[in-house]
Design an enzyme around this catalytic site. Structure first.
Site, PDB file in Angstrom:
ATOM      1  N   ASP A  98       0.794  -1.241   0.000  1.00 23.31           N
ATOM      2  CA  ASP A  98       0.000   0.000   0.000  1.00 23.31           C
ATOM      3  C   ASP A  98       0.817   1.277   0.000  1.00 23.31           C
ATOM      4  O   ASP A  98       0.308   2.333   0.344  1.00 23.31           O
ATOM      5  CB  ASP A  98      -0.909  -0.006   1.239  1.00 23.31           C
ATOM      6  CG  ASP A  98      -0.110  -0.024   2.546  1.00 23.31           C
ATOM      7  OD1 ASP A  98       1.132   0.033   2.495  1.00 23.31           O
ATOM      8  OD2 ASP A  98      -0.746  -0.088   3.616  1.00 23.31           O
ATOM      9  N   GLU A 120      -0.258  -8.974  -1.233  1.00 27.44           N
ATOM     10  CA  GLU A 120      -0.914  -8.395  -0.038  1.00 27.44           C
ATOM     11  C   GLU A 120      -2.109  -7.534  -0.455  1.00 27.44           C
ATOM     12  O   GLU A 120      -2.241  -6.361  -0.091  1.00 27.44           O
ATOM     13  CB  GLU A 120       0.057  -7.605   0.838  1.00 27.44           C
ATOM     14  CG  GLU A 120      -0.375  -7.557   2.298  1.00 27.44           C
ATOM     15  CD  GLU A 120       0.542  -6.702   3.177  1.00 27.44           C
ATOM     16  OE1 GLU A 120       0.493  -5.470   3.082  1.00 27.44           O
ATOM     17  OE2 GLU A 120       1.306  -7.283   3.977  1.00 27.44           O
ATOM     18  N   HIS A 211       5.614   5.538  13.183  1.00 31.61           N
ATOM     19  CA  HIS A 211       6.042   6.290  12.004  1.00 31.61           C
ATOM     20  C   HIS A 211       4.905   6.820  11.140  1.00 31.61           C
ATOM     21  O   HIS A 211       5.122   7.627  10.251  1.00 31.61           O
ATOM     22  CB  HIS A 211       6.927   5.411  11.110  1.00 31.61           C
ATOM     23  CG  HIS A 211       6.179   4.315  10.406  1.00 31.61           C
ATOM     24  ND1 HIS A 211       5.490   4.531   9.234  1.00 31.61           N
ATOM     25  CD2 HIS A 211       5.988   3.023  10.716  1.00 31.61           C
ATOM     26  CE1 HIS A 211       4.924   3.401   8.851  1.00 31.61           C
ATOM     27  NE2 HIS A 211       5.200   2.468   9.737  1.00 31.61           N
ATOM     28  N   ARG A 213       2.168   8.565   8.956  1.00 30.02           N
ATOM     29  CA  ARG A 213       1.939   9.965   8.608  1.00 30.02           C
ATOM     30  C   ARG A 213       0.812  10.592   9.421  1.00 30.02           C
ATOM     31  O   ARG A 213       0.918  11.720   9.898  1.00 30.02           O
ATOM     32  CB  ARG A 213       1.544  10.070   7.135  1.00 30.02           C
ATOM     33  CG  ARG A 213       2.610  10.635   6.254  1.00 30.02           C
ATOM     34  CD  ARG A 213       2.338  10.286   4.811  1.00 30.02           C
ATOM     35  NE  ARG A 213       3.596   9.875   4.215  1.00 30.02           N
ATOM     36  CZ  ARG A 213       4.383  10.674   3.522  1.00 30.02           C
ATOM     37  NH1 ARG A 213       4.034  11.913   3.309  1.00 30.02           N
ATOM     38  NH2 ARG A 213       5.527  10.246   3.036  1.00 30.02           N
ATOM     39  N   HIS A 244      12.369   5.200  13.461  1.00 35.46           N
ATOM     40  CA  HIS A 244      12.243   5.357  12.009  1.00 35.46           C
ATOM     41  C   HIS A 244      13.151   6.513  11.584  1.00 35.46           C
ATOM     42  O   HIS A 244      13.384   7.437  12.361  1.00 35.46           O
ATOM     43  CB  HIS A 244      10.773   5.650  11.699  1.00 35.46           C
ATOM     44  CG  HIS A 244      10.410   5.565  10.249  1.00 35.46           C
ATOM     45  ND1 HIS A 244      10.729   6.546   9.340  1.00 35.46           N
ATOM     46  CD2 HIS A 244       9.754   4.615   9.543  1.00 35.46           C
ATOM     47  CE1 HIS A 244      10.273   6.205   8.139  1.00 35.46           C
ATOM     48  NE2 HIS A 244       9.678   5.024   8.235  1.00 35.46           N
TER      49      HIS A 244
HETATM   50  C1  UD1 Z   1       6.515   4.913   3.979  1.00 35.91           C
HETATM   51  C2  UD1 Z   1       5.155   4.495   3.427  1.00 35.91           C
HETATM   52  C3  UD1 Z   1       4.350   3.794   4.515  1.00 35.91           C
HETATM   53  C4  UD1 Z   1       5.132   2.656   5.144  1.00 35.91           C
HETATM   54  C5  UD1 Z   1       6.463   3.192   5.624  1.00 35.91           C
HETATM   55  C6  UD1 Z   1       7.303   2.059   6.155  1.00 35.91           C
HETATM   56  C7  UD1 Z   1       4.023   5.918   1.793  1.00 35.91           C
HETATM   57  C8  UD1 Z   1       3.153   7.088   1.574  1.00 35.91           C
HETATM   58  N1  UD1 Z   1       4.391   5.677   3.052  1.00 35.91           N
HETATM   59  O1  UD1 Z   1       6.281   5.910   4.964  1.00 35.91           O
HETATM   60  O2  UD1 Z   1       3.178   3.252   3.923  1.00 35.91           O
HETATM   61  O3  UD1 Z   1       4.414   2.165   6.239  1.00 35.91           O
HETATM   62  O4  UD1 Z   1       7.163   3.790   4.523  1.00 35.91           O
HETATM   63  O5  UD1 Z   1       8.359   2.497   6.944  1.00 35.91           O
HETATM   64  O6  UD1 Z   1       4.373   5.244   0.853  1.00 35.91           O
HETATM   65  N2  UD1 Z   1      13.964   8.280   5.577  1.00 35.91           N
HETATM   66  C9  UD1 Z   1      15.342   8.196   5.558  1.00 35.91           C
HETATM   67  N3  UD1 Z   1      15.911   6.981   5.264  1.00 35.91           N
HETATM   68  C10 UD1 Z   1      15.185   5.874   4.990  1.00 35.91           C
HETATM   69  C11 UD1 Z   1      13.781   5.958   5.029  1.00 35.91           C
HETATM   70  C12 UD1 Z   1      13.189   7.174   5.303  1.00 35.91           C
HETATM   71  O7  UD1 Z   1      16.035   9.167   5.813  1.00 35.91           O
HETATM   72  O8  UD1 Z   1      15.776   4.822   4.731  1.00 35.91           O
HETATM   73  C13 UD1 Z   1      13.329   9.579   5.914  1.00 35.91           C
HETATM   74  C14 UD1 Z   1      13.436  10.596   4.765  1.00 35.91           C
HETATM   75  O9  UD1 Z   1      13.666  11.854   5.323  1.00 35.91           O
HETATM   76  C15 UD1 Z   1      12.050  10.539   4.133  1.00 35.91           C
HETATM   77  C16 UD1 Z   1      11.185  10.277   5.363  1.00 35.91           C
HETATM   78  O10 UD1 Z   1      11.943   9.379   6.174  1.00 35.91           O
HETATM   79  O11 UD1 Z   1      11.706  11.740   3.470  1.00 35.91           O
HETATM   80  C17 UD1 Z   1       9.813   9.720   5.097  1.00 35.91           C
HETATM   81  O12 UD1 Z   1       9.870   8.630   4.184  1.00 35.91           O
HETATM   82  P1  UD1 Z   1       8.568   8.262   3.273  1.00 35.91           P
HETATM   83  O13 UD1 Z   1       8.867   7.064   2.466  1.00 35.91           O
HETATM   84  O14 UD1 Z   1       8.124   9.480   2.560  1.00 35.91           O
HETATM   85  O15 UD1 Z   1       7.452   7.964   4.335  1.00 35.91           O
HETATM   86  P2  UD1 Z   1       7.398   6.887   5.494  1.00 35.91           P
HETATM   87  O16 UD1 Z   1       6.793   7.569   6.668  1.00 35.91           O
HETATM   88  O17 UD1 Z   1       8.700   6.197   5.629  1.00 35.91           O
HETATM   89  N1  UDP Z   2      11.426  -3.594  11.206  1.00 38.20           N
HETATM   90  C1  UDP Z   2      12.817  -3.722  11.082  1.00 38.20           C
HETATM   91  N2  UDP Z   2      13.623  -2.905  11.850  1.00 38.20           N
HETATM   92  C2  UDP Z   2      13.112  -1.983  12.710  1.00 38.20           C
HETATM   93  C3  UDP Z   2      11.696  -1.850  12.803  1.00 38.20           C
HETATM   94  C4  UDP Z   2      10.887  -2.656  12.028  1.00 38.20           C
HETATM   95  O1  UDP Z   2      13.313  -4.559  10.332  1.00 38.20           O
HETATM   96  O2  UDP Z   2      13.898  -1.293  13.375  1.00 38.20           O
HETATM   97  C5  UDP Z   2      10.563  -4.450  10.359  1.00 38.20           C
HETATM   98  C6  UDP Z   2       9.402  -5.131  11.043  1.00 38.20           C
HETATM   99  O3  UDP Z   2       9.779  -6.395  11.566  1.00 38.20           O
HETATM  100  C7  UDP Z   2       8.389  -5.265   9.911  1.00 38.20           C
HETATM  101  C8  UDP Z   2       8.666  -4.062   9.051  1.00 38.20           C
HETATM  102  O4  UDP Z   2       9.966  -3.602   9.408  1.00 38.20           O
HETATM  103  O5  UDP Z   2       8.635  -6.422   9.111  1.00 38.20           O
HETATM  104  C9  UDP Z   2       7.640  -3.010   9.322  1.00 38.20           C
HETATM  105  O6  UDP Z   2       8.024  -1.825   8.721  1.00 38.20           O
HETATM  106  P1  UDP Z   2       7.347  -0.428   9.062  1.00 38.20           P
HETATM  107  O7  UDP Z   2       6.805  -0.463  10.445  1.00 38.20           O
HETATM  108  O8  UDP Z   2       8.344   0.620   8.713  1.00 38.20           O
HETATM  109  O9  UDP Z   2       6.189  -0.337   7.967  1.00 38.20           O
HETATM  110  P2  UDP Z   2       4.675  -0.873   7.888  1.00 38.20           P
HETATM  111  O10 UDP Z   2       4.659  -2.330   8.140  1.00 38.20           O
HETATM  112  O11 UDP Z   2       3.886  -0.073   8.870  1.00 38.20           O
HETATM  113  O12 UDP Z   2       4.275  -0.513   6.493  1.00 38.20           O
END
Ligand code: UD1
Ligand code: UDP
Length: 373
Positions: A98, A120, A211, A213, A244
């Site tokens: 998603d 999924e 984490h 939004r 995160h």
């Molecule tokens: C995204 C997904 C969310 C998922 C989550 C898993 C969307 C809209 N959101 O949200 O569905 O649950 O990932 O974690 O697709 N960042 C880093 N390094 C990383 C990852 C993120 O620095 O490796 C920081 C960056 O500043 C980035 C911010 O996190 O801009 C947000 O990342 P983004 O992918 O936009 O949204 P998530 O909240 O991670």
């Molecule tokens: N996870 C990980 N390291 C962490 C926190 C979570 O590997 O420090 C794994 C967790 O076991 C799960 C996945 O990341 O499989 C969940 O990711 P996240 O919570 O970022 O996204 P969501 O599932 O909400 O989309």
């Protein structure tokens, strides 16, 4: 014989964890040529998973930027994939879940008349704004998909209720269980000595992740205030929060949780240590989707820091409770579980509504028979 070209596209940590077993299963099929394209909507958190599973992407859009908006992600993925799809001409594009990568990649596939397989598929919260924007991302991806791989019966039913043809939906379980089974070990030792130092036998470990939004801002302040109070009121607890990478999450965490010696704010863990830390924890507080699926399989009570969930199976099974986003409710529910062993034991049952660890192989088999029929 010409091989079936399947291009898996993913971009964030959870997609990578759940698609890694699928990529491995596709690679193992003689009849399939597996191509991997990452958008890198996440960078470090994605690379951790690619490294663990030794996946070397054929294409990497490298789109992550700090402060990226949903429009940024959508536009960059859409534009970035155009040429790659044109060049590789896959028979099917596989997306997961998603995220905005998922939806934008499905749209890119649609624009190039390429079939989409959705892993999924069919989870619904029935609230377009929660999880935001994931509920819409998943629904729109479902609209664009030719094959739907749903984890559970109720996910299948959601799709049928929306008019999706039953022949295109396959109940395969969730590939997260495939991933989890591979990494959990009872004698696991962490590379990070600080995690080995925790006295798991005599302390109660509360594991937190946050984490989403829609939780940024006030809800996250409520969550952090509640867990801080829980740690203060239960002196035998240690709280571990692998933060995160989102700077908005980290700033708030430092502000609310930064100065307590029983609260450990740490970097995101690689999947293997994280999964094993879940297995050693006593209580998990999370707004994550994936963790709601993994923790029940490990018999760990979970309080979900959200108003709704698109994963009702674990709630029905009793290991997951919706705690909402109000400080007092979160505190009360956590305090009840830490203070009342009967309530705790009732929740700490290993149940696994999400599969038998063979989902990825099923998906590869279904794709093969779809193209070879
Ligand atoms: C995204 C997904 C969310 C998922 C989550 C898993 C969307 C809209 N959101 O949200 O569905 O649950 O990932 O974690 O697709 N960042 C880093 N390094 C990383 C990852 C993120 O620095 O490796 C920081 C960056 O500043 C980035 C911010 O996190 O801009 C947000 O990342 P983004 O992918 O936009 O949204 P998530 O909240 O991670
Ligand atoms: N996870 C990980 N390291 C962490 C926190 C979570 O590997 O420090 C794994 C967790 O076991 C799960 C996945 O990341 O499989 C969940 O990711 P996240 O919570 O970022 O996204 P969501 O599932 O909400 O989309």
């Amino acid at each position: 014989m010409k091989k079936i070209k399947v291009m898996s596209i993913f971009g964030t940590r959870p997609e990578a964890i759940k698609m890694a077993p699928v990529v491995k299963a596709l690679e193992a099929e003689e009849a399939i040529e597996s191509i991997v394209c990452v958008t890198a909507q996440h960078r470090e958190m994605l690379d951790q998973v690619l490294e663990l599973y030794k996946i070397r992407p054929d294409y990497d859009l490298d789109i992550m930027a700090h402060g990226q908006t949903l429009s940024d992600i959508t536009c960059k993925v859409l534009k970035g994939l155009e040429g790659i799809i044109h060049e590789t001409k896959p028979d099917m594009i596989l997306v997961h879940g998603d995220t905005t990568t998922t939806f934008a990649a499905s749209l890119a596939a649609f624009y190039s008349h390429t079939k989409v397989g959705h892993v999924e598929a069919g989870l619904r919260s029935f609230d377009l704004y929660s999880p935001f924007p994931e509920e819409l991302n998943r629904s729109l991806t479902g609209r664009l998909a030719t094959l739907h791989f749903s984890p559970t019966e109720s996910n299948v039913q959601n799709l049928i209720n929306e008019g999706v043809s039953a022949e295109s939906i396959y109940q395969v379980g969730n590939t997260v269980i495939d991933a989890l089974i591979e990494v959990i070990r009872p004698d696991y030792k962490f590379e990070d000595e600080a995690l080995n130092q925790i006295d798991y036998a005599n302390r109660r470990v509360v594991l937190l992740t946050a984490h989403r939004r829609e939780n940024l801002g006030e809800p996250m302040r409520n969550i952090f205030s509640a867990v801080r109070k829980v740690v203060e009121d239960f002196p035998d607890t240690e709280l571990i929060f692998p933060m995160h990478k989102n700077p908005k999450v980290r700033e708030l965490a430092q502000e609310y949780l930064g100065d307590s010696n029983r609260i450990h704010l740490i970097e995101p863990l690689e999947y293997e240590p994280f999964a094993n830390l879940m297995a050693k924890s006593d209580l998990i507080l999370t707004d994550s989707g994936g963790i709601q699926e993994e923790a029940p399989a490990l018999g760990k009570p979970v309080l979900v820091l959200r108003k709704e969930t698109e994963r009702p199976e674990a709630v029905a099974a009793g290991t997951v409770l919706l705690a909402g986003i109000e400080e007092q409710t979160i505190y009360d529910m956590a305090a009840k579980l830490l203070g009342d062993s009967v309530a705790y034991d009732k929740m700490a049952n290993a149940v696994n509504p999400y599969g038998d660890g063979k989902s990825a192989k099923r998906i590869a088999d279904i794709i093969k028979s779809y193209f070879l029929k």
